[in-house]
Design an enzyme around this catalytic site. Structure first.
Site, PDB file in Angstrom:
ATOM      1  N   SER A  75       0.887  -1.067  -0.026  1.00  0.00           N
ATOM      2  CA  SER A  75      -0.121  -0.094  -0.065  1.00  0.00           C
ATOM      3  C   SER A  75       0.990   1.405   0.028  1.00  0.00           C
ATOM      4  O   SER A  75       0.745   2.313  -0.827  1.00  0.00           O
ATOM      5  CB  SER A  75      -0.983  -0.023   1.191  1.00  0.00           C
ATOM      6  N   ARG A  91     -10.800   1.749   6.778  1.00  0.00           N
ATOM      7  CA  ARG A  91     -11.395   0.267   7.124  1.00  0.00           C
ATOM      8  C   ARG A  91     -12.497   0.387   8.187  1.00  0.00           C
ATOM      9  O   ARG A  91     -13.355  -0.597   8.070  1.00  0.00           O
ATOM     10  CB  ARG A  91     -10.223  -0.719   7.296  1.00  0.00           C
ATOM     11  N   GLU A 141      -9.665  -7.479  13.239  1.00  0.00           N
ATOM     12  CA  GLU A 141      -9.403  -7.718  11.663  1.00  0.00           C
ATOM     13  C   GLU A 141     -10.118  -8.964  11.054  1.00  0.00           C
ATOM     14  O   GLU A 141      -9.725  -9.167   9.900  1.00  0.00           O
ATOM     15  CB  GLU A 141      -7.897  -7.462  11.307  1.00  0.00           C
ATOM     16  N   HIS A 147      -1.359  -8.774   8.823  1.00  0.00           N
ATOM     17  CA  HIS A 147      -2.236  -9.689   9.184  1.00  0.00           C
ATOM     18  C   HIS A 147      -1.652 -10.950   9.184  1.00  0.00           C
ATOM     19  O   HIS A 147      -0.659 -11.335   8.424  1.00  0.00           O
ATOM     20  CB  HIS A 147      -3.347  -9.789   8.216  1.00  0.00           C
ATOM     21  N   ASN A 151      -2.198  -3.218  -3.624  1.00  0.00           N
ATOM     22  CA  ASN A 151      -2.901  -2.777  -2.125  1.00  0.00           C
ATOM     23  C   ASN A 151      -2.429  -3.805  -1.060  1.00  0.00           C
ATOM     24  O   ASN A 151      -2.889  -3.489  -0.077  1.00  0.00           O
ATOM     25  CB  ASN A 151      -4.062  -2.246  -2.199  1.00  0.00           C
ATOM     26  N   CYS A 155      -6.823 -12.835   1.015  1.00  0.00           N
ATOM     27  CA  CYS A 155      -7.502 -11.913   1.350  1.00  0.00           C
ATOM     28  C   CYS A 155      -8.852 -11.429   0.862  1.00  0.00           C
ATOM     29  O   CYS A 155      -9.685 -10.786   1.475  1.00  0.00           O
ATOM     30  CB  CYS A 155      -6.454 -10.480   1.026  1.00  0.00           C
TER      31      CYS A 155
HETATM   32  O1  SUG Z   1      -5.985  -3.507   5.259  1.00  0.00           O
HETATM   33  N1  SUG Z   1      -5.043  -2.654   2.029  1.00  0.00           N
HETATM   34  C1  SUG Z   1      -5.633  -3.564   3.125  1.00  0.00           C
HETATM   35  C2  SUG Z   1      -5.133  -5.104   2.529  1.00  0.00           C
HETATM   36  C3  SUG Z   1      -5.995  -5.879   3.485  1.00  0.00           C
HETATM   37  C4  SUG Z   1      -5.484  -7.452   3.020  1.00  0.00           C
HETATM   38  N2  SUG Z   1      -6.144  -8.404   3.681  1.00  0.00           N
HETATM   39  C5  SUG Z   1      -5.612  -9.269   4.320  1.00  0.00           C
HETATM   40  N3  SUG Z   1      -4.395  -9.822   4.414  1.00  0.00           N
HETATM   41  N4  SUG Z   1      -6.479 -10.357   4.676  1.00  0.00           N
HETATM   42  C6  SUG Z   1      -5.348  -3.317   4.341  1.00  0.00           C
HETATM   43  O2  SUG Z   1      -4.053  -2.904   4.703  1.00  0.00           O
HETATM   44  C7  SUG Z   1      -4.671  -0.443   1.117  1.00  0.00           C
HETATM   45  C8  SUG Z   1      -5.676   0.923   0.697  1.00  0.00           C
HETATM   46  C9  SUG Z   1      -4.972   1.839   0.279  1.00  0.00           C
HETATM   47  O3  SUG Z   1      -3.659   2.239   0.573  1.00  0.00           O
HETATM   48  O4  SUG Z   1      -5.396   2.503  -0.561  1.00  0.00           O
HETATM   49  C10 SUG Z   1      -5.352  -1.340   2.108  1.00  0.00           C
HETATM   50  O5  SUG Z   1      -6.439  -0.920   2.775  1.00  0.00           O
END
Ligand code: SUG
Length: 443
Positions: free
Chosen positions: A28, A138, A174, A247, A359, A365
Site C-alpha cells: 500500500s 477500514r 481484523e 495480518h 494494495n 485476502c
Molecule cells: O487492510 N489494504 C488492505 C489490505 C488487506 C489485506 N487483507 C488481508 N491480508 N487479509 C489493508 O491494509 C490499502 C488501501 C490503500 O492504501 O489505498 C488497504 O487498505
C-alpha cells in the site's frame, strides 16, 4: 457431517485506488498515488472466483460498499449538496476524503470472523463482523459488512450474527485474516486458532501496528460459544509484523489438518504448535508445513504473498491457489515446486490479482471462508452464489460501469459520486439487494 466450504469474495468496488492508507502494509505504501485500474481489478477478482467455481468450490459474492462515503462526511459536518460535501472534504481534509473513497471492503478476509456450526455450542454458524478500528478507511466498513452478511446468510436458526466488537483500540479486530481453523474435515469439530499482534493494555511501540488484540480474540471465542479446550490464542511475531505481515494471513494459512506457515510467524512457535497438537489430540493429527527463513525469507514471503494463497481441498488433495507473484519469486516458486514434487500438495494454480496485490491483498485476502453443512449451504441466499449466468452478468456490469483507470487527481471530481451510484444502483438489480440497500437509494 459432510460439509463444504463456501468462499465469499468481495467484489472490487468502482473506486479501487491506491491512496497509501495502510501504515505497515508495504505494498500500500509503495504504490501510493499510482494510477489504479478499477475495471481490471474487478475482472481479475471475478476471474479468480470463476476458477474456484470451476474447481467445484461453492463461491459467493459480497457487494461493494457505497464509496465515496458521503454519509460519513456529512456526519463529520461537511454540508451542502453532495458535490459541495465532496469538494469541501478534499479541500479541508484530504486524508479523510481519501479514507471515504477506499474500496477496501473487497478484502473479505477482513469482513468477519466465522466459527462454523461444528465448533459452536448451539450448533449454529457464528459471525462477528470485524470492527477494523486500526485504519480509519477500514473502520468505515463494519456497519455495511454486517448488513451484507445478514443478507447473504439470512436464517437466524442457522446463522448467528453478532454486532462488531466495540470500536475501541482495546478490541481491535481484523476478522478471519487473523483466524485459522484446523480440523479432520470441514464438517468435523475443529481447533480454532486466533492470532493477535498485541495485548490491549500494551503501550504502542515504535514498529508497525499490531492490528488485533488478544482481548478481541477472546471476546469472539466467548460469544461464538467455542469450547476453551478447542481454542488457541497465538501471538504474531513482532518480527513478522515489522517485516510487513500486517495480518497473520500474510505468513500463515490453514486448511483441514494442514498448517502452512513461516518459521517467524509466531512469537512462541513451539508453544503454539504444541497447544494445537494437544487440543487436536482426540480429533486428528495436525500436519505442520513450516517454511524456514533460509528457504523463503520473511521479505520474500511478504513480496510474493506465498502464504496468502488459498489452501483448499480438491478431491481429497490439498491445492494451492497462489498469486502469480509467487511464480515470479525464485524462492517461493521453488518452494511450491518442491511441495508439489514431494506430494505434500496435490497441485498449484496461479491466479492474477495484481491490482489487489498492489494494495497488499492476495487471493486469500479476497475471500471469507464459511464451512457449512449442505443444509446450511441451501439456506444461503442463492442470488449471491456464483454460477455462470451471474458471473457473466457481473462481468458485463463491470465492463459497462467501471473506469479503466482512476488516477489520484480523478478522485476529487464529484462526477465520481454520480457514476459510482449509478453502478451500485444497477448492481442491486443483479444481486438480490433490493432498491433500498445503499444509503443513496434511501435518501
Ligand atoms: O487492510 N489494504 C488492505 C489490505 C488487506 C489485506 N487483507 C488481508 N491480508 N487479509 C489493508 O491494509 C490499502 C488501501 C490503500 O492504501 O489505498 C488497504 O487498505
Amino acid at each position: 457431517m459432510s460439509a463444504v466450504e463456501l468462499n465469499l469474495d468481495g467484489l472490487v468496488g468502482p473506486t479501487h485506488n491506491y491512496a497509501g492508507l495502510s501504515w505497515g502494509n508495504l505494498a500500500s505504501a509503495r504504490n501510493k498515488d499510482a494510477v489504479a485500474r478499477p475495471r481490471a481489478a474487478a475482472l481479475q477478482g471475478l476471474a479468480k472466483m470463476r476458477q474456484l467455481m470451476a474447481l467445484g468450490v461453492p463461491q459467493g459474492v459480497l457487494a461493494p460498499q457505497e464509496r465515496p462515503n458521503l454519509p460519513f462526511l456529512r456526519a463529520l459536518g461537511f454540508a451542502g449538496d453532495d458535490a459541495a460535501v465532496w469538494r469541501a472534504a478534499w479541500k479541508d481534509a484530504p486524508d479523510i476524503a481519501r479514507a471515504a473513497c477506499a474500496a477496501s471492503a473487497m478484502w473479505a478476509a477482513n469482513a468477519a470472523t466465522v466459527s462454523p456450526a461444528f465448533d459452536c455450542a448451539d450448533a449454529r454458524t457464528h459471525i462477528t463482523p470485524a470492527n477494523l478500528t486500526t485504519m480509519l478507511h477500514r473502520a468505515l466498513e463494519a456497519e455495511g459488512t454486517a448488513r451484507t452478511l445478514a443478507r447473504v446468510l439470512p436464517d437466524p436458526a442457522r446463522f448467528a450474527h453478532h454486532p462488531p466488537l466495540i470500536g475501541h483500540a482495546a478490541f481491535a479486530d481484523e476478522g478471519a485474516a487473523n483466524h485459522m481453523r484446523l480440523c479432520a474435515a470441514h464438517g468435523a469439530p475443529g481447533v480454532e486458532v486466533f492470532v493477535y499482534g498485541r495485548n490491549a493494555g500494551e503501550r504502542a511501540d515504535a514498529g508497525f501496528p499490531g492490528r488485533q488484540t488478544r482481548e478481541a480474540c477472546e471476546a469472539i471465542a466467548r460469544r461464538h460459544g467455542l469450547a476453551p479446550e478447542r481454542v488457541v490464542f497465538a501471538r504474531q511475531a513482532r518480527r513478522a509484523i515489522d517485516a510487513g505481515a500486517f495480518h497473520n494471513d500474510v505468513v500463515a494459512v490453514a486448511n483441514e489438518r494442514v498448517l502452512f506457515f513461516h518459521e517467524h510467524a509466531f512469537e512462541d512457535k513451539a508453544g503454539v504448535l504444541d497447544e494445537i497438537r494437544r487440543k487436536a489430540a482426540d480429533l486428528f493429527e495436525p500436519v505442520f508445513i513450516e517454511v524456514k527463513d533460509a528457504d523463503v525469507s520473511l521479505a520474500d514471503a511478504v513480496t510474493s504473498y506465498l502464504f496468502n494463497s488459498q489452501l483448499i481441498t480438491i478431491a481429497g488433495r490439498a491445492m494451492l491457489i497462489a498469486p502469480t507473484e509467487v511464480r515470479e519469486n525464485n524462492a517461493a516458486a521453488a518452494y511450491v515446486r518442491d511441495l508439489v514434487d514431494s506430494g505434500a500438495l496435490g497441485g498449484v494454480r496461479y491466479v492474477e490479482v495484481r491490482e489487489s496485490m498492489r494494495n497488499g491483498g492476495g487471493p486469500a485476502c479476497l475471500r471469507l471462508r464459511v464451512a457449512l453443512s449442505h443444509a446450511d449451504l441451501a439456506a444461503v441466499e442463492q442470488g449471491f452464489v456464483l454460477n455462470e449466468a451471474l458471473a457473466d452478468a457481473l462481468e458485463a456490469w463491470v465492463t459497462r460501469c467501471y473506469r479503466e483507470t482512476l488516477a489520484p487527481a480523478d478522485l476529487a471530481d464529484p462526477a465520481l459520486i454520480t457514476e459510482t451510484r449509478r453502478a451500485l444502483d444497477e448492481l442491486t438489480a443483479i444481486l438480490p439487494l433490493g432498491g433500498d440497500f445503499y444509503a443513496f437509494q434511501r435518501s
